[in-house]
Structure formats: structure tokens, C-alpha cells
Design a protein around this motif. Sequence first.
Motif, PDB file in Angstrom:
ATOM      1  N   TRP A 187       0.813  -1.091   0.160  1.00 47.07           N
ATOM      2  CA  TRP A 187       0.207   0.040  -0.041  1.00 47.07           C
ATOM      3  C   TRP A 187       0.867   1.396  -0.030  1.00 47.07           C
TER       4      TRP A 187
ATOM      5  N   LEU B 288      -0.018  -4.865  10.565  1.00 48.30           N
ATOM      6  CA  LEU B 288      -0.837  -5.397  11.505  1.00 48.30           C
ATOM      7  C   LEU B 288      -1.658  -6.701  11.074  1.00 48.30           C
ATOM      8  N   GLN B 289      -1.771  -7.351  11.945  1.00 49.44           N
ATOM      9  CA  GLN B 289      -2.319  -8.818  11.591  1.00 49.44           C
ATOM     10  C   GLN B 289      -3.735  -8.942  12.388  1.00 49.44           C
TER      11      GLN B 289
ATOM     12  N   TYR C 254     -12.589 -10.810  10.574  1.00 54.32           N
ATOM     13  CA  TYR C 254     -11.710 -11.737   9.457  1.00 54.32           C
ATOM     14  C   TYR C 254     -11.705 -13.317   9.971  1.00 54.32           C
ATOM     15  N   GLN C 255     -11.774 -13.405  11.129  1.00 55.97           N
ATOM     16  CA  GLN C 255     -11.707 -14.802  11.452  1.00 55.97           C
ATOM     17  C   GLN C 255     -12.983 -15.541  11.330  1.00 55.97           C
TER      18      GLN C 255
ATOM     19  N   ASP D 206      -2.136 -17.438  15.253  1.00 54.84           N
ATOM     20  CA  ASP D 206      -2.947 -16.920  16.312  1.00 54.84           C
ATOM     21  C   ASP D 206      -4.066 -17.830  16.895  1.00 54.84           C
TER      22      ASP D 206
ATOM     23  N   ASP E  50      -5.056 -18.579   5.919  1.00 51.24           N
ATOM     24  CA  ASP E  50      -5.091 -17.497   6.606  1.00 51.24           C
ATOM     25  C   ASP E  50      -3.454 -16.962   6.709  1.00 51.24           C
ATOM     26  N   SER E  51      -3.199 -16.522   5.430  1.00 51.31           N
ATOM     27  CA  SER E  51      -1.827 -16.012   5.491  1.00 51.31           C
ATOM     28  C   SER E  51      -1.329 -14.437   5.824  1.00 51.31           C
TER      29      SER E  51
ATOM     30  N   ASP F 221       0.493 -10.984   4.396  1.00 46.67           N
ATOM     31  CA  ASP F 221       0.447 -10.518   2.901  1.00 46.67           C
ATOM     32  C   ASP F 221       1.536 -11.022   1.937  1.00 46.67           C
TER      33      ASP F 221
ATOM     34  N   TYR G 278      -7.421  -3.031   8.966  1.00 42.57           N
ATOM     35  CA  TYR G 278      -6.594  -3.348   7.620  1.00 42.57           C
ATOM     36  C   TYR G 278      -6.646  -2.089   6.791  1.00 42.57           C
TER      37      TYR G 278
HETATM   38  N1  SPD Z   1      -2.945  -6.951   5.700  1.00 42.48           N
HETATM   39  C1  SPD Z   1      -2.969  -7.901   6.471  1.00 42.48           C
HETATM   40  C2  SPD Z   1      -3.679  -9.240   6.309  1.00 42.48           C
HETATM   41  C3  SPD Z   1      -3.470 -10.073   7.616  1.00 42.48           C
HETATM   42  C4  SPD Z   1      -3.962 -11.416   7.199  1.00 42.48           C
HETATM   43  N2  SPD Z   1      -3.936 -12.468   8.296  1.00 42.48           N
HETATM   44  C5  SPD Z   1      -4.402 -12.037   9.620  1.00 42.48           C
HETATM   45  C6  SPD Z   1      -4.206 -13.152  10.703  1.00 42.48           C
HETATM   46  C7  SPD Z   1      -5.336 -13.306  11.413  1.00 42.48           C
HETATM   47  N3  SPD Z   1      -5.793 -14.782  11.648  1.00 42.48           N
END
Ligand code: SPD
Length: 344
Positions: A65, A106-107, A116-117, A141, A211-212, A214, A280
Motif C-alpha cells: 500500500w 498489522l495482523q 476476519y476470522q 494466532d 490465513d496467511s 500479505d 486493515y
Molecule cells: N494485511 C493484513 C492481512 C492479514 C491476514 N492475516 C491475519 C491473521 C489473522 N488470523
Amino acid sequence: MEGDAGRDLEVQRSLDGRVNEPSCCLKARASPVDSELEANCHATVVSGWFSDKGGKSMYFNNPMWPGEAHSLEVEKILFKEKSEYQEVVVFESATYGKVLVLDGILQLSEKDECAYQEMIAHLPLCSIESPKKVLVVGGGDGGVLREIARHRSVDLIDICEIDKMVIDVSKKYFPELAVGFEDPRVHLHVADAVEFIRNTPEGKYDAIIVDSSDPVGPAQELVERPFFESIARALRPGGVLCNMAESMWLHTHLIQDMVTACRDIFKGSVHYAWATVPTYPSGVIGFILCSTDGPPVDFKIPVNPIEKVEGALEHWRELRFYNSQMHQAAFALPSFVKREVSCL
Ligand code: SPD
């Protein structure tokens, strides 16, 4: 040291004439844990603010970004160490709870991790009847495990995470996510996922969730064709993949490349869905959903609605974001995305 003592320290430093010393350094010196971090606290935190920076900076060169930074106010840095793979930071933010940062990106934050999860887990698992065997790639996590565990039909949850430090840090600082590891159906493999999936027996899983982080550095391989080919091989006919797929505001080229590769490799359906995640970059995150050749999968309508899965709504804690309406809404795409990403 907290409260008055910390403030005194700050005043004293100012009287010493060190008025330009950023407050993060002062905070770092104010407790025994943080003092170890003092020398490097600028890498992630400047003047009490964390910034998820794009482009070149002193420590990061994140091209995901460019020209943008997304910031959160930092109350206190709780952990900062380099693992074999990346820099792992946990801080207490002023308004989003604790935050996990890997290599400056930031995750998750405690406040919005649910979006997200929940979405990355339930979009695929509610799209097939009775999922049984599930693989999570990354996700150290534990939050995605917590969500998969809501599905009673699941009897095996393999997780392949390369970085043990992420798991250990999550168990210490994010118990609401790491609770996912406590489920007896979970089998942890600390390993390289590319290798792991290459060695997985053909057709083993009903669903794979990637769940990777970037795709810069080591995670780059996770958006390339050979990886998708191994995933397709590891899925049973009509099995499903849900892969983190970045932001439609920032990454339409990357999304296009992923969609093109997946259309070639997965012979069932391929769709893009998205959700809002305020912390995000650009405030949204996307998911690519694919199915292999076999019983057809219509991702847009959940055939296994979460509301009908016994005990799912309350398992460990209430669902906060996902429901069947959010599922269907997630596949509605803005006109510019439909234009810029062909075949969606
Ligand atoms: N731009 C951040 C994308 C993060 C993806 N993984 C988040 C891990 C949460 N379990």
C-alpha cells in the motif's frame, strides 16, 4: 512502571532538555519489559503511534500500500522480538485492544478480529454440507481454529504454521484467539505449508483455509500457481478453498492474477467475497473462494447455514460478525471491481 511514576519520568526527561524524545521511548523506559525494546521502538512505533506503512521506510519496504499509512495510538508495547522468520510485536492500543504486528504489518486487533476470522472460516464451511476434514495454512494466532471448532461435523482440524513464536505469543497475549488450539480435534504442524501440502495425500481435505500474511517475502509463494495446484490436489472432489485475498481498493491486479490462476486450476466455481475490517489498510479484506471438480458448490447461498449448526452460535463465545445474511452480502461486488477483475 505505571501511572505517576511513568509521568514523573516523562517530566524529568523533559527537564533534562530531551524534549524531542518520542513518548514511545519514554514509555519503553518506564517498564522493565519495554526497556529492552527501547533501542528499536521506532521501527514500529513513532511518537506513541503505530503505523502500518506502505512504501519504503527505515525498516520496512512494503509495496502493498504505497503512499499510505494506517495508524493506531499505542498505550504500551507488550512484546517485541525477532523470530526465525519475522519481527513479532504486540502492543496495547488506545482504542482497539491488543494488536499483533508481524514485520511491521498489522495482523489483528482484539476489537475487529472477529470479522476476519469468522468470515474466512464460515464462508467456506457453510458452503458445503457436513465438512469433516479441514486444513488451516498460517493462522498461528488460533482465531480461525476457534471459528472452525463451531462446526460439530468437523472431526479433524490440521493447522500448518511456520512460526512457533506467533503461536506462543498468541497463547500469552491473545487467549480469546488461542483458545482455538485447545480443541482436541486440532493437530498442530509447525512447518512450511508449501512442503506440507505437497506431501498431503490426494483428496484428504473437505476445506482448506489459507490465513496467511500479505504476499511479500516468504508468503509470496502462497499466491502462486504451484501452491494453488497442490491445494487443489489436497482437496476432495467438490472440496473448497478460502484464501485471504487482500483489498479490492488496493489490489485489483493481484486479485485478478489470483482469480485467473484459480479459474485455471480449480475446475468448480471461483468467487470473491469481502468484509470490513477497520484496522486493515483501506478498511476491507477479501477472500477468494474456489471449489474443485465434483459436486457443485454455490458459495453465494450457504447450504449449511450457521444458524442451523447445533451449538455453533455460542461455542466458546457468541458470533460477532458472521451470519447467513452477511454471508450472502459478502459476494456483492462494487461496479469497479466487476469491471477491473474479469470473470467475477
Ligand atoms: N494485511 C493484513 C492481512 C492479514 C491476514 N492475516 C491475519 C491473521 C489473522 N488470523
